[in-house]
Design an enzyme around this catalytic site. Structure first.
Site, PDB file in Angstrom:
ATOM      1  N   GLY A  76      14.132   9.609  -6.324  1.00 19.93           N
ATOM      2  CA  GLY A  76      12.301   8.144  -6.158  1.00 19.93           C
ATOM      3  C   GLY A  76      12.206   8.520  -4.600  1.00 19.93           C
ATOM      4  N   GLN A  81       8.472   5.990   3.273  1.00 19.58           N
ATOM      5  CA  GLN A  81       9.630   6.436   3.084  1.00 19.58           C
ATOM      6  C   GLN A  81       8.999   7.968   3.582  1.00 19.58           C
ATOM      7  OE1 GLN A  81      11.953   6.075  -0.444  1.00 19.58           O
ATOM      8  NE2 GLN A  81      13.656   6.102   0.896  1.00 19.58           N
ATOM      9  N   CYS A 127      20.048   5.105  -0.774  1.00 19.32           N
ATOM     10  CA  CYS A 127      18.952   5.262  -0.267  1.00 19.32           C
ATOM     11  C   CYS A 127      18.581   6.042   0.506  1.00 19.32           C
ATOM     12  CB  CYS A 127      17.809   4.256   0.221  1.00 19.32           C
ATOM     13  SG  CYS A 127      16.632   3.893   0.826  1.00 19.32           S
ATOM     14  N   LEU A 128      17.575   7.183   0.418  1.00 20.04           N
ATOM     15  CA  LEU A 128      17.275   8.015   1.562  1.00 20.04           C
ATOM     16  C   LEU A 128      16.740   7.572   2.743  1.00 20.04           C
ATOM     17  CD1 LEU A 128      14.486  10.458  -0.603  1.00 20.04           C
ATOM     18  CD2 LEU A 128      17.203  10.954  -0.336  1.00 20.04           C
ATOM     19  N   HIS A 169      14.206  -0.628  -6.766  1.00 21.64           N
ATOM     20  CA  HIS A 169      14.410   0.135  -5.714  1.00 21.64           C
ATOM     21  C   HIS A 169      13.123   0.521  -4.805  1.00 21.64           C
ATOM     22  CE1 HIS A 169      17.374   2.417  -3.108  1.00 21.64           C
ATOM     23  NE2 HIS A 169      15.771   2.489  -2.792  1.00 21.64           N
ATOM     24  N   GLU A 170      12.382   1.574  -5.906  1.00 20.01           N
ATOM     25  CA  GLU A 170      11.046   1.832  -5.173  1.00 20.01           C
ATOM     26  C   GLU A 170       9.624   0.521  -4.765  1.00 20.01           C
ATOM     27  OE1 GLU A 170      11.487   4.583  -4.058  1.00 20.01           O
ATOM     28  OE2 GLU A 170      13.214   4.972  -4.465  1.00 20.01           O
ATOM     29  N   HIS A 173      11.131  -1.208  -2.069  1.00 23.38           N
ATOM     30  CA  HIS A 173      10.369  -0.614  -0.365  1.00 23.38           C
ATOM     31  C   HIS A 173       8.919  -0.569  -0.351  1.00 23.38           C
ATOM     32  CE1 HIS A 173      13.585   2.008   1.226  1.00 23.38           C
ATOM     33  NE2 HIS A 173      13.293   3.084   0.010  1.00 23.38           N
TER      34      HIS A 173
END
Length: 208
Positions: A76, A81, A127-128, A169-170, A173
């Site tokens: 995702g 990001q 997380c990226l 999660h997204e 963000h």
């Protein structure tokens, strides 16, 4: 969001091939991978702007986001990001039944869960934007998100298990929160230590 950590797999079994795909794979002849912003970058720590223009520029952003997510081997990715202040995220994520979910959602809003769906899952999360770090975080194992597609049409996406975690999660963000913001001070410190000691396998934007 990062791929599932090894600790999340059950019974140490090899994951089976997806039995079903929900959504359409993106056209990977379009778009360009961009570097990933990491914790500390201001764009990650404030709520993103609502999308009001559903045009070719938005479609191009979504193409870039898919390319960026795949280049970083994530499941995702939110627009901030890659440094873009807009409420958009993309996903290509399995659920716990190994159904693969692919798509995007604009201006997502998490639905309030009914009491009978508030079962928590204590899985690991990564997380990226916090590369190489993982931490256990309890989240509901069901989530539903409403929003729009890239043409402005209303859509609703729901998921269970790991995919429910991804949707939450997204959406976090885009509201200015990283998963480490939901951790205890001790666990947050440990996640940041993991990040400091690790090396991302993808391009990131250094913080000034």
């Amino acid at each position: 969001m990062a791929e599932q950590h090894d600790d999340h797999t059950h019974e140490h079994e090899e994951p089976a091939a997806p039995v079903q795909v929900v959504g359409e794979e993106p056209d990977l002849s379009k778009g360009t991978a961009r570097p990933i912003t990491v914790v500390g970058n201001p764009v990650l720590h404030r709520e993103c702007k609502q999308v009001t223009e559903f045009d070719e520029k938005l479609s191009a952003l979504i193409d870039d986001m898919f390319q960026s997510m795949y280049a970083a081997e994530g499941v995702g990715l939110a627009a901030n990001q890659i440094g873009v202040d807009a409420k958009v995220f993309v996903y290509d994520c399995p659920d716990d039944q190994n159904t693969r979910h692919i798509g995007h959602i604009i201006n997502p809003v998490l639905e309030e869960l009914p009491v009978d769906r508030r079962t928590l899952d204590d899985g690991n999360e990564g997380c990226l934007s916090v590369p190489t770090a993982y931490a256990e975080l309890a989240r509901p194992d069901y989530a539903a998100v409403t929003g729009q597609d890239k043409h402005g049409n209303p859509i609703r996406v729901e998921g269970t298990g790991f995919f429910a975690r991804c949707l939450q999660h997204e959406t976090d963000h885009l509201n200015g929160y990283l998963y480490i913001d939901r951790l205890s001070k001790r666990d947050r410190k440990d996640a940041l230590r993991q990040m400091a000691e690790g090396t991302a396998k993808y391009a990131t934007v250094p913080n000034d």
